[in-house]
Design a protein around this motif. Structure first.
Motif, PDB file in Angstrom:
ATOM      1  N   ILE A 251      41.508 100.834  79.244  1.00 45.23           N
ATOM      2  CA  ILE A 251      41.115 102.266  78.685  1.00 45.23           C
ATOM      3  C   ILE A 251      42.414 103.197  80.030  1.00 45.23           C
ATOM      4  N   GLN A 252      42.839 102.724  81.147  1.00 44.66           N
ATOM      5  CA  GLN A 252      43.407 103.561  81.481  1.00 44.66           C
ATOM      6  C   GLN A 252      45.340 102.773  80.526  1.00 44.66           C
ATOM      7  N   HIS A 253      45.473 102.237  80.258  1.00 43.25           N
ATOM      8  CA  HIS A 253      46.579 101.800  79.187  1.00 43.25           C
ATOM      9  C   HIS A 253      46.993 101.925  77.916  1.00 43.25           C
ATOM     10  N   GLY A 254      44.925 103.327  77.671  1.00 41.12           N
ATOM     11  CA  GLY A 254      45.015 103.302  76.134  1.00 41.12           C
ATOM     12  C   GLY A 254      46.325 104.325  75.521  1.00 41.12           C
ATOM     13  N   ASP A 255      46.661 104.529  74.075  1.00 40.13           N
ATOM     14  CA  ASP A 255      47.541 105.498  74.272  1.00 40.13           C
ATOM     15  C   ASP A 255      47.433 106.802  73.529  1.00 40.13           C
ATOM     16  N   GLU A 256      46.863 107.419  72.644  1.00 38.50           N
ATOM     17  CA  GLU A 256      46.494 108.889  72.494  1.00 38.50           C
ATOM     18  C   GLU A 256      47.064 109.497  71.200  1.00 38.50           C
ATOM     19  N   SER A 257      48.468 108.817  70.834  1.00 33.72           N
ATOM     20  CA  SER A 257      48.963 109.477  69.923  1.00 33.72           C
ATOM     21  C   SER A 257      47.749 108.800  68.362  1.00 33.72           C
ATOM     22  N   TYR A 258      47.642 110.620  67.957  1.00 28.75           N
ATOM     23  CA  TYR A 258      47.639 110.623  66.511  1.00 28.75           C
ATOM     24  C   TYR A 258      47.174 109.535  65.402  1.00 28.75           C
ATOM     25  N   ALA A 259      48.040 109.367  65.390  1.00 27.13           N
ATOM     26  CA  ALA A 259      48.233 108.243  64.438  1.00 27.13           C
ATOM     27  C   ALA A 259      49.547 106.712  64.585  1.00 27.13           C
ATOM     28  N   GLY A 260      48.722 105.727  64.048  1.00 31.70           N
ATOM     29  CA  GLY A 260      49.811 104.536  65.211  1.00 31.70           C
ATOM     30  C   GLY A 260      49.693 104.514  66.102  1.00 31.70           C
ATOM     31  N   SER A 261      48.682 104.190  66.949  1.00 34.07           N
ATOM     32  CA  SER A 261      49.615 104.263  67.906  1.00 34.07           C
ATOM     33  C   SER A 261      49.106 102.965  68.217  1.00 34.07           C
ATOM     34  N   PRO A 262      50.284 103.287  69.630  1.00 36.10           N
ATOM     35  CA  PRO A 262      50.225 101.465  70.313  1.00 36.10           C
ATOM     36  C   PRO A 262      48.853 100.898  70.243  1.00 36.10           C
ATOM     37  N   SER A 263      47.746 101.308  70.741  1.00 28.93           N
ATOM     38  CA  SER A 263      46.322 100.588  71.615  1.00 28.93           C
ATOM     39  C   SER A 263      46.036 100.921  69.792  1.00 28.93           C
ATOM     40  N   TRP A 264      46.507 100.849  68.649  1.00 29.52           N
ATOM     41  CA  TRP A 264      45.781 101.174  67.236  1.00 29.52           C
ATOM     42  C   TRP A 264      46.156  99.568  66.584  1.00 29.52           C
ATOM     43  N   GLU A 265      47.537  98.951  67.639  1.00 27.91           N
ATOM     44  CA  GLU A 265      48.180  98.279  66.913  1.00 27.91           C
ATOM     45  C   GLU A 265      47.395  96.742  68.048  1.00 27.91           C
ATOM     46  N   ILE A 266      47.138  97.341  69.094  1.00 21.81           N
ATOM     47  CA  ILE A 266      46.636  96.187  70.407  1.00 21.81           C
ATOM     48  C   ILE A 266      44.506  95.599  68.881  1.00 21.81           C
ATOM     49  N   PHE A 267      44.189  96.590  68.650  1.00 27.65           N
ATOM     50  CA  PHE A 267      42.501  96.618  68.337  1.00 27.65           C
ATOM     51  C   PHE A 267      42.618  95.504  67.228  1.00 27.65           C
ATOM     52  N   GLU A 268      43.824  96.011  65.915  1.00 25.69           N
ATOM     53  CA  GLU A 268      43.866  95.569  65.026  1.00 25.69           C
ATOM     54  C   GLU A 268      44.223  94.172  64.781  1.00 25.69           C
ATOM     55  N   SER A 269      44.856  94.098  65.887  1.00 21.22           N
ATOM     56  CA  SER A 269      45.883  92.665  66.135  1.00 21.22           C
ATOM     57  C   SER A 269      44.715  91.340  66.697  1.00 21.22           C
ATOM     58  N   ALA A 270      43.444  92.129  67.547  1.00 26.90           N
ATOM     59  CA  ALA A 270      42.295  92.018  68.347  1.00 26.90           C
ATOM     60  C   ALA A 270      41.531  91.118  66.983  1.00 26.90           C
ATOM     61  N   VAL A 271      40.882  92.244  66.413  1.00 31.64           N
ATOM     62  CA  VAL A 271      39.999  91.416  65.640  1.00 31.64           C
ATOM     63  C   VAL A 271      40.225  91.308  63.945  1.00 31.64           C
ATOM     64  N   HIS A 272      41.658  91.544  64.304  1.00 35.33           N
ATOM     65  CA  HIS A 272      42.229  90.077  62.920  1.00 35.33           C
ATOM     66  C   HIS A 272      42.313  88.725  63.274  1.00 35.33           C
ATOM     67  N   ASP A 273      42.720  88.748  64.192  1.00 32.94           N
ATOM     68  CA  ASP A 273      43.358  87.329  65.008  1.00 32.94           C
ATOM     69  C   ASP A 273      41.488  86.891  65.178  1.00 32.94           C
ATOM     70  N   LEU A 274      40.366  87.552  65.361  1.00 30.59           N
ATOM     71  CA  LEU A 274      39.502  86.680  65.636  1.00 30.59           C
ATOM     72  C   LEU A 274      38.520  86.142  64.390  1.00 30.59           C
ATOM     73  N   PHE A 275      38.670  87.871  63.563  1.00 27.70           N
ATOM     74  CA  PHE A 275      37.495  87.637  62.510  1.00 27.70           C
ATOM     75  C   PHE A 275      38.596  87.456  61.269  1.00 27.70           C
ATOM     76  N   GLY A 276      39.879  87.905  61.267  1.00 25.18           N
ATOM     77  CA  GLY A 276      40.646  87.031  59.721  1.00 25.18           C
ATOM     78  C   GLY A 276      40.545  87.772  58.936  1.00 25.18           C
ATOM     79  N   CYS A 277      39.642  89.584  58.452  1.00 23.19           N
ATOM     80  CA  CYS A 277      39.599  90.141  57.672  1.00 23.19           C
ATOM     81  C   CYS A 277      41.383  91.016  57.200  1.00 23.19           C
ATOM     82  N   ALA A 278      41.436  91.233  56.357  1.00 17.62           N
ATOM     83  CA  ALA A 278      42.376  91.681  55.535  1.00 17.62           C
ATOM     84  C   ALA A 278      43.094  93.355  56.398  1.00 17.62           C
ATOM     85  N   HIS A 279      41.357  94.583  55.637  1.00 19.40           N
ATOM     86  CA  HIS A 279      41.406  95.384  56.332  1.00 19.40           C
ATOM     87  C   HIS A 279      40.827  96.043  56.752  1.00 19.40           C
TER      88      HIS A 279
END
Length: 458
Positions: A66-94
């Protein structure tokens, strides 16, 4: 050595006080709440087992994320970390982030539902059913026969009835926009779905060109049950089992407030590119930009870390064993429960405990109120109050009359569970004297959240 004591695979780093109340104080509080447990102030609840949704304790590493969270409105690095975690575990494309699971359901069924549509499932949970029916579609439960018998000790009572689904698709496939499997099956007693059932459902759906979506809130618990109970999986890791589960699905909805161990969040994921484009448009209208979807960057990072912790074997072994400890203790004293124990909750069988109360006098509500008055335990009715009202306003008894005691993740210790056992023992003694309730006020949908009750005279 095979020790019997269940120890939590963590140490307590921070604590919060529990309000200690008396029977008289609780009797006043539940009366003021019109006998609806959802309307009770949390400060008047001692052991809160209303839900495991968003009520767990986040880890040291999640708070650090939570302390590491980036609050950029669009394209935040936190989004990239989240998207990667979900994709790696579940494999969904979108992946389409939302503020919680029911927002994902709303988007999915707003796009897929509509009048004349039919959405079959093993068992729809309350908000899923409401989001399906809000579009004018019909939500149908096709639970396997084993799941309808609370006393039967079968390994996968959450399975969908594949033969019944095949019959439905043979005659109505053009009206079915998707099939849903809820894992684990919350409304059916927290029971798991087998890999064989997921595979058979997927193969059937693909034969009729109907997508399969997994309602995934408790995916890790379901995977652990597969590892424990299904032949061929005992040596596989939970992560490997999750990969296989989702290889059979076309998409998923998720409340990150359950197994991902966050206090808020969720997502819709799909392999359908056109559906994803339409979902992102709706997301912008109702939730937020596609790289945050109603969540702060810090929440996205907490979820990503929580997904890593959710598939830990040490954690899951403790989680399932501690829930089973409560179920076994109640079963041993003769308190009727759904067998075998679920992963996230124990389900008390109010129909068997309170045969003197007819279904339309809400035995589950009577039991839930008694648990609170006698011991300050807040549970959740899952019976005719929750599921007994049809879209046309008519009322009918639910297939099961249950009270769910949902155990928040990493929140309560063994002594708290032992206290719950003691309270249930007292409730068991007074059960013959309990009376039913009537509804004095209710909304047109999801009435269990805000309905008002009053006790019936003896």
């Amino acid at each position: 050595m095979d020790y019997q004591t269940i120890i939590e695979p963590f140490r307590i780093h921070s604590v919060e006080p529990i309000p200690m109340t008396t029977v008289a104080e609780r009797s006043d509080a539940i009366r003021d709440a019109h006998y609806n447990l959802f309307q009770l102030p949390a400060r008047k609840v001692m052991i809160d087992l209303l839900t495991d949704s968003g009520t767990g304790a986040m880890s040291r590493d999640q708070w650090a994320a939570i302390q590491h969270g980036d609050e950029s409105y669009a394209g935040s690095p936190s989004w990239e970390i989240f998207e990667s975690a979900v994709h790696d575990l579940f494999g969904c494309a979108h992946i389409i982030p939302t503020h919680q699971g029911r927002a994902a359901e709303r988007i999915l069924f707003a796009l897929l539902g509509g009048p004349s549509k039919i959405v079959p499932a093993n068992t729809h949970f309350d908000t899923t059913r409401a989001n399906v029916e809000y579009t004018g579609a019909k939500a149908i439960d096709l639970l396997c026969s084993e799941g309808l018998d609370p006393e039967l000790d079968a390994p996968f009572k959450g399975n969908i009835d594949v033969a019944a689904l095949a019959n439905l698709l043979e005659h109505n496939a053009s009206d079915v926009p998707a099939v849903v499997l809820t894992i684990t099956n919350n409304s059916g007693g927290g029971q798991p779905v087998s890999m064989a059932n997921i595979r058979a459902t997927s193969e059937l759906c693909r034969r009729f060109d109907v997508p399969l979506y997994l309602d995934s809130c408790r995916f890790a618990e379901n995977a652990w049950f597969i590892r424990q109970r299904e032949p061929g999986y005992a040596t596989k890791s939970v992560t490997e089992i999750v990969h296989e589960m989702y290889s059979w699905a076309d998409g998923m909805t998720m409340s990150a407030k359950k197994d991902p161990m966050a206090n808020i969040g969720g997502w819709l994921a799909t392999n359908d590119e056109l559906l994803a484009e339409r979902a992102r448009t709706m997301l912008i209208l109702t939730e937020g930009f596609p790289t945050y979807g109603g969540l702060a960057g810090r929440d996205l990072e907490a979820i990503a870390q929580g997904l890593q912790e959710a598939v830990s074997h040490d954690y899951l072994q403790y989680r399932i064993a501690s829930t089973g400890y409560l179920g076994n203790a109640l079963d041993a004293m003769g308190f009727p429960v759904v067998r075998p124990s679920g992963g996230h909750a124990i389900y008390l069988d109010a129909r068997r405990l309170l045969p003197q109360i007819p279904p339309l006098e809400y035995p589950g509500q009577a039991l839930a109120v008694a648990l609170y008055e006698l011991g300050g335990i807040r549970g959740c009715e899952i019976g005719t109050v929750m599921f007994g009202r049809a879209p046309d306003g008519s009322e009918h008894p639910s297939a099961l009359e249950l009270v769910r005691l949902a155990i928040p993740r990493r929140t309560y210790t063994q002594s708290h569970i032992d206290y719950v056992v003691e309270v249930c023992e007292n409730v068991l003694q007074v059960a013959p004297s309990l009376r039913g309730y009537r509804i004095t006020k209710e909304p047109p949908t999801l009435r269990h959240f805000t309905a008002q009750f009053e006790p019936l005279a003896h």
